[in-house]
Enzyme design. Structure first.
Site, short mmCIF file in Angstrom:
data_model
loop_
_atom_site.label_atom_id
_atom_site.label_comp_id
_atom_site.label_asym_id
_atom_site.label_seq_id
_atom_site.Cartn_x
_atom_site.Cartn_y
_atom_site.Cartn_z
N CYS A 33 0.76 -1.27 -0.12
CA CYS A 33 0.12 -0.08 -0.04
C CYS A 33 0.87 1.06 -0.08
CB CYS A 33 -0.79 0.02 1.18
SG CYS A 33 -1.86 1.26 1.25
N CYS A 59 0.68 4.71 7.06
CA CYS A 59 0.22 4.55 8.23
C CYS A 59 1.25 3.60 9.22
CB CYS A 59 -1.34 3.62 7.94
SG CYS A 59 -2.27 4.35 6.92
N CYS A 88 0.40 -0.03 10.19
CA CYS A 88 -0.09 -1.03 9.25
C CYS A 88 1.02 -1.89 8.75
CB CYS A 88 -0.79 -0.37 8.12
SG CYS A 88 -1.58 -1.65 7.21
N CYS A 148 -16.70 -8.94 5.64
CA CYS A 148 -15.93 -7.69 5.45
C CYS A 148 -14.77 -7.77 4.75
CB CYS A 148 -15.52 -6.71 6.58
SG CYS A 148 -16.90 -6.86 7.91
N CYS A 176 -19.47 -5.87 3.91
CA CYS A 176 -18.62 -4.44 4.19
C CYS A 176 -17.55 -4.55 3.31
CB CYS A 176 -18.43 -4.39 5.74
SG CYS A 176 -17.76 -2.82 6.06
N CYS A 221 -19.19 2.31 8.74
CA CYS A 221 -18.50 1.60 9.72
C CYS A 221 -17.15 2.47 9.94
CB CYS A 221 -18.27 0.32 9.36
SG CYS A 221 -17.28 -0.43 10.49
N ARG A 270 -17.73 -2.37 17.85
CA ARG A 270 -17.00 -3.85 17.53
C ARG A 270 -15.74 -3.77 18.45
NH1 ARG A 270 -17.28 -3.53 12.53
NH2 ARG A 270 -19.45 -4.34 12.53
N1 SAM Z 1 -6.86 0.70 3.08
C1 SAM Z 1 -7.89 0.95 3.72
C2 SAM Z 1 -7.86 2.13 4.57
O1 SAM Z 1 -6.87 2.41 5.54
O2 SAM Z 1 -8.87 2.63 4.86
C3 SAM Z 1 -8.45 -0.27 4.10
C4 SAM Z 1 -7.73 -1.28 4.97
S1 SAM Z 1 -7.07 -0.94 6.60
C5 SAM Z 1 -5.96 -2.22 6.94
C6 SAM Z 1 -8.52 -0.85 7.73
C7 SAM Z 1 -8.12 -0.44 9.19
O3 SAM Z 1 -7.33 -1.38 9.84
C8 SAM Z 1 -7.22 0.86 9.30
O4 SAM Z 1 -8.17 1.87 9.31
C9 SAM Z 1 -6.98 0.54 10.72
O5 SAM Z 1 -7.98 1.12 11.67
C10 SAM Z 1 -6.95 -0.91 11.09
N2 SAM Z 1 -5.66 -1.39 11.42
C11 SAM Z 1 -4.60 -1.78 10.38
N3 SAM Z 1 -3.50 -2.37 10.89
C12 SAM Z 1 -3.90 -2.27 12.20
C13 SAM Z 1 -2.99 -2.76 13.43
N4 SAM Z 1 -1.76 -3.29 13.32
N5 SAM Z 1 -3.53 -2.68 14.40
C14 SAM Z 1 -4.91 -2.28 14.75
N6 SAM Z 1 -5.65 -1.76 13.71
C15 SAM Z 1 -5.19 -2.02 12.36
FE1 SF4 Z 2 -2.65 1.31 3.40
FE2 SF4 Z 2 -2.64 -0.08 5.51
FE3 SF4 Z 2 -3.08 2.55 5.70
FE4 SF4 Z 2 -4.92 1.15 4.99
S1 SF4 Z 2 -4.13 1.34 6.87
S2 SF4 Z 2 -4.07 2.77 3.98
S3 SF4 Z 2 -3.87 -0.73 3.97
S4 SF4 Z 2 -1.01 1.33 4.82
#
Ligand code: SAM
Ligand code: SF4
Ligand code: DTB
Length: 328
Positions: free
Chosen positions: A60, A64, A67, A105, A137, A197, A269
């Site tokens: 990606c 973040c 992530c 989801c 979702c 959500c 949730r």
């Molecule tokens: N890329 C899209 C986005 O960011 O909107 C969708 C996928 S993203 C993985 C969905 C959500 O997963 C993130 O917004 C975050 O809140 C949660 N998430 C991702 N990695 C995480 C982690 N290591 N621990 C807890 N929540 C996490």
């Molecule tokens: Fe990409 Fe992970 Fe951020 Fe979603 S949370 S935008 S998958 S880096």
């Protein structure tokens, strides 16, 4: 500060200091208040089960900090994958349904949706999940109005797009997109008639005020998001937050309780990080107003709570079967 008769009112004018006041109440008082609000709006014995599937993993472009799927964190152990074949996705959705899931989801590690074959495939997945009789979702990053309408027409129940943290702390966690862009996407989804959500993550080094400030922004959304995932950070190898300590279960429960009070009608949730809670700590979170879990062995890329443990946990929330016993 006064609580009393106002408890349980649906409000879009919460102040951060009011929310902090609730958050910092004596723990048992906070959980008691949250439980009272919960019972005004929800069946206290009903816990929704949502299954998660990563339909496109890794690589990606966003940064973040939490992530494991971000291409900016090169040390993560993830292997990038292409978008999954809709037939495989639907077979897994059916399996989740047969195991008792109410909602399916699907998450893609995209910054935004792009029109073309991949988005067409996602539309096919949404239709297929709805045809299985489940709620559908997706979480696909940013999208435009036409794309939101296509998802709505395919029968999408909800779109997941988290605020993640407070507006004040946001730039410490993500620099490649703004908090404002998050809100704009939510607006686009809502306008297409799809449920929101939307929640966030705790345990990323933010303050209590940050957590409450995030809840304030969620409660400003009118009407409130229909479902609100509260995630505890799952520290992942290779990410900048890899070595952050996992959150104390009582802190997690406080956040659930205050979310329930501020967003009385929403489904709350108990999301990522649940596998670090034991059975009784999870039951305490249900008492404090959580009424949904991610159900299944995996979240997106990390392990979830064990499925058999979850069946036992949910069984423990139900009335005891009458059993005649003979005491000799
Ligand atoms: N890329 C899209 C986005 O960011 O909107 C969708 C996928 S993203 C993985 C969905 C959500 O997963 C993130 O917004 C975050 O809140 C949660 N998430 C991702 N990695 C995480 C982690 N290591 N621990 C807890 N929540 C996490
Ligand atoms: Fe990409 Fe992970 Fe951020 Fe979603 S949370 S935008 S998958 S880096
Ligand atoms: C949400 O708030 N939590 C889910 C779902 N929405 C998409 C994702 C949790 C991801 C946890 C880390 C992982 O498994 O990659």
């Amino acid at each position: 500060m006064q609580y009393g008769t106002e408890d349980g009112a649906i409000r879009t004018n919460w102040r951060v200091d009011e929310i902090v006041g609730l958050h910092n109440l004596a723990f048992l008082e906070l959980v008691g208040k949250a439980n009272a609000v919960h019972r005004q709006y929800h069946d206290p014995n009903a816990i929704q089960r949502a299954s998660l599937l990563s339909i496109k993993t890794g690589g990606c472009p966003e940064d973040c900090a939490y992530c494991p799927q971000s291409a900016h964190h090169r040390e993560t152990e993830l292997t990038r994958e292409k978008l999954m074949d809709p037939r495989i996705v639907l077979a897994l959705a059916k399996k989740a349904r047969d195991a008792g899931s109410d909602r399916f989801c699907m998450g893609a590690a995209w910054r935004q949706v792009r029109d073309g074959a991949e988005f067409d495939a996602v539309i096919e997945m949404v239709r297929g999940v709805r045809d299985l009789g489940m709620e559908a979702c997706v979480t696909l990053g940013m999208l435009n109005e036409t794309q939101a309408r296509r998802l709505a027409d395919a029968g999408l129940t909800a779109y997941n797009h988290n605020l993640d943290t407070s507006p004040e702390y946001y730039s410490k966690i993500i620099t490649t997109r703004s908090f404002e862009e998050r809100l704009e996407t939510l607006e686009i989804v809502r306008s297409a008639g799809v449920e929101l959500c939307c929640g966030g993550i705790i345990g990323m080094g933010e303050s209590i005020t940050d957590r409450c400030s995030m809840l304030k922004v969620l409660s400003d959304i009118d009407p409130h998001p229909e479902s609100v995932p509260i995630n505890a950070l799952v520290p992942s190898r290779g990410t900048p937050l890899a070595n952050v300590e996992i959150i104390d279960p009582i802190e997690f429960c406080r956040m659930i309780a205050v979310t329930r009070i501020v967003l009385p009608g929403s489904t709350v949730r108990l999301s990522a990080g649940r596998s670090n809670l034991n059975r009784e700590q999870q039951l305490l979170c249900f008492l404090a107003g959580a009424n949904s879990i991610f159900f299944g062995d995996k979240l997106l890329t990390t392990r979830n709570a064990d499925m058999q443990d979850d069946m036992d946990l949910l069984a423990a929330t139900q009335p005891l079967e009458y059993q005649e016993t003979t005491v000799l």
